[in-house]
Design a protein around this motif. Structure first.
Motif, PDB file in Angstrom:
ATOM      1  N   ARG A 214       0.828  -1.204   0.000  1.00 16.90           N
ATOM      2  CA  ARG A 214       0.000   0.000   0.000  1.00 16.90           C
ATOM      3  C   ARG A 214       0.860   1.252   0.000  1.00 16.90           C
ATOM      4  O   ARG A 214       1.725   1.427   0.851  1.00 16.90           O
ATOM      5  CB  ARG A 214      -0.915  -0.003   1.223  1.00 16.90           C
ATOM      6  N   ALA A 223     -10.295   3.431  -5.005  1.00 19.67           N
ATOM      7  CA  ALA A 223     -10.734   2.169  -5.608  1.00 19.67           C
ATOM      8  C   ALA A 223     -12.219   2.179  -5.940  1.00 19.67           C
ATOM      9  O   ALA A 223     -12.682   1.379  -6.740  1.00 19.67           O
ATOM     10  CB  ALA A 223     -10.420   1.017  -4.655  1.00 19.67           C
ATOM     11  N   HIS A 224     -12.955   3.104  -5.351  1.00 22.08           N
ATOM     12  CA  HIS A 224     -14.393   3.141  -5.609  1.00 22.08           C
ATOM     13  C   HIS A 224     -14.761   4.179  -6.678  1.00 22.08           C
ATOM     14  O   HIS A 224     -15.422   3.864  -7.660  1.00 22.08           O
ATOM     15  CB  HIS A 224     -15.157   3.437  -4.316  1.00 22.08           C
ATOM     16  N   HIS A 234      -8.215   2.977   4.169  1.00 23.40           N
ATOM     17  CA  HIS A 234      -8.105   1.646   3.539  1.00 23.40           C
ATOM     18  C   HIS A 234      -8.883   0.642   4.371  1.00 23.40           C
ATOM     19  O   HIS A 234      -9.323   0.929   5.484  1.00 23.40           O
ATOM     20  CB  HIS A 234      -6.639   1.236   3.407  1.00 23.40           C
ATOM     21  N   CYS A 237      -6.499  -4.032   2.549  1.00 24.67           N
ATOM     22  CA  CYS A 237      -5.764  -4.442   1.338  1.00 24.67           C
ATOM     23  C   CYS A 237      -4.875  -3.297   0.867  1.00 24.67           C
ATOM     24  O   CYS A 237      -4.766  -2.270   1.528  1.00 24.67           O
ATOM     25  CB  CYS A 237      -6.733  -4.864   0.249  1.00 24.67           C
ATOM     26  N   HIS A 239      -5.363  -1.292  -1.529  1.00 21.27           N
ATOM     27  CA  HIS A 239      -6.086  -0.210  -2.217  1.00 21.27           C
ATOM     28  C   HIS A 239      -6.543   0.885  -1.263  1.00 21.27           C
ATOM     29  O   HIS A 239      -6.846   0.613  -0.104  1.00 21.27           O
ATOM     30  CB  HIS A 239      -7.260  -0.798  -3.000  1.00 21.27           C
ATOM     31  N   PHE A 241      -9.058   4.274  -0.495  1.00 20.68           N
ATOM     32  CA  PHE A 241     -10.398   4.832  -0.774  1.00 20.68           C
ATOM     33  C   PHE A 241     -10.494   6.240  -0.198  1.00 20.68           C
ATOM     34  O   PHE A 241      -9.760   6.584   0.717  1.00 20.68           O
ATOM     35  CB  PHE A 241     -11.483   4.001  -0.075  1.00 20.68           C
ATOM     36  N   LEU A 246     -15.574   4.836   1.225  1.00 26.34           N
ATOM     37  CA  LEU A 246     -15.469   3.603   2.002  1.00 26.34           C
ATOM     38  C   LEU A 246     -16.533   3.539   3.097  1.00 26.34           C
ATOM     39  O   LEU A 246     -17.240   2.524   3.240  1.00 26.34           O
ATOM     40  CB  LEU A 246     -14.058   3.525   2.618  1.00 26.34           C
ATOM     41  N   GLU A 257     -16.772  -5.525   0.172  1.00 26.92           N
ATOM     42  CA  GLU A 257     -15.424  -5.987  -0.174  1.00 26.92           C
ATOM     43  C   GLU A 257     -14.779  -4.977  -1.105  1.00 26.92           C
ATOM     44  O   GLU A 257     -15.470  -4.261  -1.818  1.00 26.92           O
ATOM     45  CB  GLU A 257     -15.521  -7.338  -0.915  1.00 26.92           C
ATOM     46  N   CYS A 258     -13.439  -4.970  -1.106  1.00 24.34           N
ATOM     47  CA  CYS A 258     -12.723  -4.061  -2.004  1.00 24.34           C
ATOM     48  C   CYS A 258     -13.138  -4.389  -3.445  1.00 24.34           C
ATOM     49  O   CYS A 258     -13.085  -5.539  -3.854  1.00 24.34           O
ATOM     50  CB  CYS A 258     -11.218  -4.245  -1.818  1.00 24.34           C
ATOM     51  N   HIS A 263     -10.981  -8.047  -1.216  1.00 21.59           N
ATOM     52  CA  HIS A 263     -10.501  -8.300   0.141  1.00 21.59           C
ATOM     53  C   HIS A 263     -11.511  -7.781   1.162  1.00 21.59           C
ATOM     54  O   HIS A 263     -12.182  -6.794   0.937  1.00 21.59           O
ATOM     55  CB  HIS A 263      -9.157  -7.586   0.329  1.00 21.59           C
ATOM     56  N   ARG A 264     -11.598  -8.527   2.272  1.00 21.89           N
ATOM     57  CA  ARG A 264     -12.410  -8.035   3.379  1.00 21.89           C
ATOM     58  C   ARG A 264     -11.835  -8.572   4.670  1.00 21.89           C
ATOM     59  O   ARG A 264     -11.616  -9.781   4.805  1.00 21.89           O
ATOM     60  CB  ARG A 264     -13.856  -8.493   3.218  1.00 21.89           C
TER      61      ARG A 264
END
Ligand SMILES: [Zn+2]
Ligand SMILES: [Zn+2]
Length: 275
Positions: A214, A223-224, A234, A237, A239, A241, A246, A257-258, A263-264
């Motif tokens: 990261r 990421a969103h 974050h 993971c 990524h 946000f 988030l 999840e990402c 990932h969660r």
């Protein structure tokens, strides 16, 4: 032969069509003039609009005895004479005087007087419409002043009210309204997660190897929303946000999840990124 009564909706449609025809022609002129220098057209805009209306009425009422909207709906003025046609044209071009005065002398006392006359005309127009709704004749004030009656051009083919089209239209509108209201309520990430979860053929991605990587740089995107992260956070993971992206997604779906690596980690839901 008995005379078929004109439907109120047909007469109103004719007015609507006339307005739309004038609007679309005005739009074409605006499009054509948009590349000219800005100060060139603006001072003579009332004259251009006047010419346009004059042209429309000359080719419709003066030459054919009915407006374009009426011609489309197969109706015409019953008792149109040459004098009445000229008066009709003049009465319809009257608002040019008001626009011109407002344009050239915005604070002149004449404008005050003209505005009062305009208000009186509007009130008369309102009364006229009310009378029209009751009696079903002469929807325009000009028609009442000149005593013009509308009739079917061809008595053998009067327009009948077809409620099936109306019902279909209403159904479609209702349906579209429901869709417009419902679509934003669907959580696509949650839906996607459900599909993935119940799909036996789906292989989960392994994310353990990327967790260490990261890094927050100027090129990092959320990421969103794929924008530069605002208040970077974050969820365990690699990524990053925006905080709002988030937190909002976690509020809508607690098992969020990402979207990139799926990932969660229930222990790391929304942590601040340390630069
Ligand atoms: Zn974001
Ligand atoms: Zn991720």
């Amino acid at each position: 032969m008995t005379k078929t009564n004109l439907l109120r909706v047909t007469q109103m449609n004719a007015i609507f069509l006339d307005t739309e025809i004038e609007k679309s022609l005005r739009l074409i002129i605006q499009e054509a003039c948009k590349h000219l220098s800005p100060g060139l057209i603006a001072p003579i805009e009332p004259e251009i609009n006047l010419l346009l209306r004059f042209g429309i009425l000359k080719n419709s009422v003066l030459n054919k005895g009915s407006t374009f909207g009426q011609q489309l709906l197969n109706i015409q003025y019953e008792n149109m004479t040459c004098t009445k046609a000229i008066l009709y044209l003049l009465l319809n071009c009257l608002d040019y005087v008001k626009t011109r005065c407002e344009f050239s002398r915005p604070s002149h006392y004449m404008n005050n007087k003209l505005f009062k006359i305009y208000v009186i005309f509007k009130i008369l127009d309102f009364i006229n419409i009310s009378v029209f709704l009751k009696t079903g004749t002469k929807p325009r004030l000009t028609e009442r002043i000149l005593g013009l009656n509308q009739v079917y051009r061809d008595e053998s083919s009067p327009r009948t009210f077809q409620s099936k089209y109306m019902t279909r239209e209403l159904l479609w509108n209702g349906f579209i309204e429901i869709i417009v209201y419902l679509l934003p309520l669907i959580n696509y990430y949650k839906l996607k997660r459900f599909v993935r979860y119940y799909n036996p053929l789906y292989k989960r991605k392994t994310y353990t190897s990327v967790i260490q990587g990261r890094e927050f740089t100027v090129n990092t995107k959320c990421a969103h929303c794929n924008e530069n992260p605002i208040l970077p956070h974050h969820m365990g993971c690699s990524h990053i946000f925006c905080y709002v992206c988030l937190k909002g997604n976690l509020a809508a779906d607690s098992k969020y999840e990402c979207p990139i690596c799926e990932h969660r980690n229930p222990n790391v839901l929304c942590d601040k990124v340390n630069k």
